[in-house]
Every structure is written in structure tokens, then in C-alpha cells.
Design an enzyme around this catalytic site. Sequence first.
Site, PDB file in Angstrom:
ATOM      1  CB  CYS A  58      -0.690   2.445   3.814  1.00  0.00           C
ATOM      2  SG  CYS A  58      -2.120   1.933   2.830  1.00  0.00           S
ATOM      3  CG  ASP A  59       3.097   1.328   4.596  1.00  0.00           C
ATOM      4  OD1 ASP A  59       2.559   1.756   5.354  1.00  0.00           O
ATOM      5  OD2 ASP A  59       3.132   0.222   4.752  1.00  0.00           O
ATOM      6  CB  CYS A  77      -0.960   0.021   1.468  1.00  0.00           C
ATOM      7  SG  CYS A  77      -1.854   1.753   1.030  1.00  0.00           S
TER       8      CYS A  77
END
Length: 266
Positions: A95-96, A92
Site C-alpha cells: 500500500c505505502d 503494508c
Amino acid sequence: MLTTTVDNYPGFPEGVQGPDLMSAMRKQAQRFGAEVVEKNVTAVDFAGKPFKLTAGGKEYLAKSIIIATGAETNWLGIPGEDRLRGRGVSSCAPCDAPFFKNKNVAVIGGGDSAMEEALVLTKYATKVTIIHRRDAFKASKAMQSKVMGQVQAGKVEIVWDSEVVGFLGEATLEKIRIKNTKTSEVGDRAFEGAFVAIGHNPSTEIFRGKVDLDEKGYAKAFDHTKTNVEGVFIAGDVHDTHYRQAVTAAGFGCMAGMEVLKYLDK
Ligand code: NDP
């Protein structure tokens, strides 16, 4: 539950840990009387009313149901992947990506998700290398041309005809083992991050034949959150192949909840 910092959920200016967000949601639901049963549902029967669910060997009856079983990321299933997940190996980028500021990262896959992950990562990483098993992308022309723009800008490199066969590293990812599918040559390249973007699978096995699914197994929605079975609704990634965010799934949950109330009233 599997992600670390969630920076794109409204209401948390400093971000929130995935498990903390989930436990806060659970407490909030319980404050209104929700009962949580931590068992896998193994069978459903939507043929008559009330609907029947089997979980942990026990039968549950329901006047209405919201299916929110989500979708699972497809993983490569190669050595090092499980061990280094969350330690450099991710699925992701939204997200990261911020954790990979000024680092060297790879994206594995050739679809729109892979292109999107690569484009997100270019904003943070020093360089993004897309590793694809064939010599052409499956992604839409529009997404491909955005990526090609980044290739020209020197931010993205593409490694064609190559399979990732291993993730290597002690505490965190250090190298990716890559096999050329044409020459069968195997070599290791240094990367600090790897984003696996080879598609998702909806968690709908137990609903097969019970509600309409599309050709990829996603639950079909009618009128936003309704399934073809009156009284059975859907919310989140089990249906949504497009947005796939925690906040959009929560929004779908609200919509489905409101439809349940309307249905029960009727
Ligand atoms: P896709 O199924 O479209 O693409 C998966 C990619 O991963 C393919 O290139 C495939 O290779 C590769 N792949 C699959 N399995 C493996 C494996 N075991 N090893 C190596 N490579 C593998 O999935 P996406 O998640 O990219 O997209 C899903 C849907 O969501 C699509 O309809 C897409 O258009 C849509 N989407 C749209 C976006 C947008 O418009 N902004 C953004 C993200 C997704 P191969 O090409 O050889 O089959």
C-alpha cells in the site's frame, strides 16, 4: 479504513482513499437494502436455527451468516508507534511503498511477510534495512534467498539480534531506537519509513468453539467459503492468510454471497 491511498484496487486509475472506498461500498450495499448496524458483535450462537448474534445488547436472528471480521496487524506496542502510524510507520508495503521513493526504510520481522515487504520496498526505497530480533530468519528458504540477492546487490542490509524499542520523530518518523539483544546496547538510527511485519491475528475470538478454527485461530474453510456449520460462511482475511488484499477479500465476499443465496434457496 486505516489505510491511505489504495493503488491496487481495480476500477480506480488514480487510486482511492481507503475510507472513501469503504463508504462507496457501504452506499452501494445500502442501495440494495442492506441495513448497517454499527455495533460490535459480542456473542454468537450457531447451535440452532435461526442463528443468534448479540450486538449492542440486542439479539439479532439470521438464517445465514458471513463472517468477514478480518485480521489485525500485530504491532510492537512501543513508544511512538501509535503516534507515527501513517506518518512513516506502516504495516503494508504494497500500500505505502511508493511514498518512500528514494528514502531510507526499515522492515521489522523475520518471517515471509517481512521478506516480502522488504522486496517490495527495494523497488522504491534507496535502501531497506531488515531489523530482526534473532540471528536467523523464520522465512522460507526461497524468500530468504531472494532477500540475500538484494543484500549482495547492496539494496538490503540486515541488522540481526536487534529489537526495535522506539519510534522517534516530530511530525513524521525520523529515527528508530534499536536494542541489541546480546549486548543490551541501545542506539538510534535515522529512517524515514518503518514497516512492522511481525504477523497478523485473525479476529475470531467470539467464534472460538462455534466454528472450526486452525491452530493460529483463522477460520477453517471447506469448499472455498463454507465453515463446518451449514449456513455459516466466511470471506476475506479471517480465513485467508495468503493473499490478504482488499480485492481478494472483496472477491471472497462475492463468493460467500453467492453461496448464501444457494443455501437459502435450498
Ligand atoms: P510469521 O509469524 O511467520 O513471522 C513473524 C516474524 O515476526 C517472526 O520472524 C518473528 O520473530 C517476528 N516477531 C513476532 N513478534 C515480534 C515482536 N514482538 N518483535 C519483533 N519481532 C517479532 O508471520 P508472517 O506474517 O511473516 O507470515 C504469516 C504466514 O503467512 C506464514 O505462514 C508465512 O509463510 C505466510 N506468508 C507467505 C508469503 C509468501 O509465501 N509469499 C508472504 C507472506 C506471508 P521470530 O522469528 O523470532 O519468531
